[in-house]
Design a protein around this motif. Sequence first.
Motif, short mmCIF file in Angstrom:
data_model
loop_
_atom_site.label_atom_id
_atom_site.label_comp_id
_atom_site.label_asym_id
_atom_site.label_seq_id
_atom_site.Cartn_x
_atom_site.Cartn_y
_atom_site.Cartn_z
N MET A 183 29.73 69.92 -0.11
CA MET A 183 28.88 71.08 0.61
C MET A 183 29.22 70.39 2.24
O MET A 183 29.02 70.11 2.42
N PRO A 184 30.28 71.86 2.58
CA PRO A 184 30.78 72.12 3.75
C PRO A 184 29.45 72.41 4.86
O PRO A 184 28.48 73.31 4.37
N ILE A 185 29.60 71.71 5.68
CA ILE A 185 28.03 71.63 6.69
C ILE A 185 28.90 71.99 7.99
O ILE A 185 29.62 71.68 8.98
N VAL A 186 28.27 73.36 8.51
CA VAL A 186 28.16 73.48 10.15
C VAL A 186 26.48 73.88 10.63
O VAL A 186 25.48 74.42 9.90
N GLU A 202 29.97 63.21 7.70
CA GLU A 202 31.00 63.14 8.08
C GLU A 202 31.66 64.11 7.28
O GLU A 202 31.13 64.83 6.39
N GLY A 203 32.68 65.77 8.19
CA GLY A 203 33.29 66.23 7.88
C GLY A 203 32.68 67.59 8.50
O GLY A 203 33.27 68.68 7.74
N PRO A 218 36.10 82.65 12.35
CA PRO A 218 37.72 82.71 11.71
C PRO A 218 38.35 81.17 11.29
O PRO A 218 38.36 80.22 10.62
N ALA A 219 38.09 80.16 12.75
CA ALA A 219 38.80 79.00 12.96
C ALA A 219 38.25 77.81 12.32
O ALA A 219 38.62 77.32 11.45
N HIS A 232 40.94 74.10 5.35
CA HIS A 232 42.23 73.35 5.13
C HIS A 232 42.15 71.94 5.52
O HIS A 232 43.00 71.70 5.61
N GLY A 233 41.50 71.58 7.07
CA GLY A 233 41.92 70.45 7.58
C GLY A 233 41.72 70.98 8.82
O GLY A 233 42.85 71.57 8.86
#
Length: 247
Positions: free
Chosen positions: A1-4, A61-62, A130-131, A138-139
């Motif tokens: 799961m992407p975390i921001v 991480e991530g 967007p960045a 994509h990393g």
Amino acid sequence: MPIVTLTSDLGKDTYQVAKAKMQLEGLVQGVKIFDISHDVSPFAIDEAAYLLNSCINDFPEGTVHIMAVDADIYKYKRLLAAFYNKQVIMAVDNGFLPMLLEGHDNKLYEIPVDDTLKLSPATLRNVVLPAAAGILNHGIDAVGALTADPLEKTLEKPLVEENSLRGKVVYVNNYHNSVTNISRSVFDTERMGRYFEITLNRYDRITDINDTYSQQPEGECLCFFNENGLLEIAVNRGKASQLLGLE
């Protein structure tokens, strides 16, 4: 799961935060967004550094941390991303990243920005988000290029003299407690077991370090070292920053 995570000086009651979150959810499938604070004092990157530093190690991480404080891409020209502790921290080149990561090893990337977007006042929505989506999808190596020489700014250190320390307030929390830049390690090193007196203003002084608020009667001032190891000034059931003039 992407975390921001999002940290900004936009204000906690603005529609701009809701728009930013909806935009990011449309760009990154399944993203989970955490608000660190949107009530940072305008342009106060040192305050933002304190807040992010207080919780960055609690994220996995991530995680991508977006810092939108004093985020003027037209003024600062570059969008940067630091790869630190297997997490990514994004900010314009306003001195925030060197301030936050002083003394820590990290890789620094520049994220390309279309020159036409640098004329937009909405840096967060038009440039940073967007960045961030590109990095999450994509990393960092696919989106940015290694760079160096960011605008250098550092956190102000306590002034150490022969028999004194002079600190400053770096953050005032919701209880109006005043967090200083005096750490426990610096305090103990300079004190060397000697008697001490903490001078708050012309009239108020403290001669003890407490562990809890209730060790002092209601309405009395106190100090303690908070979870970040920094000296914090409070008034039990009161507003230290206002009552003691510690803004």
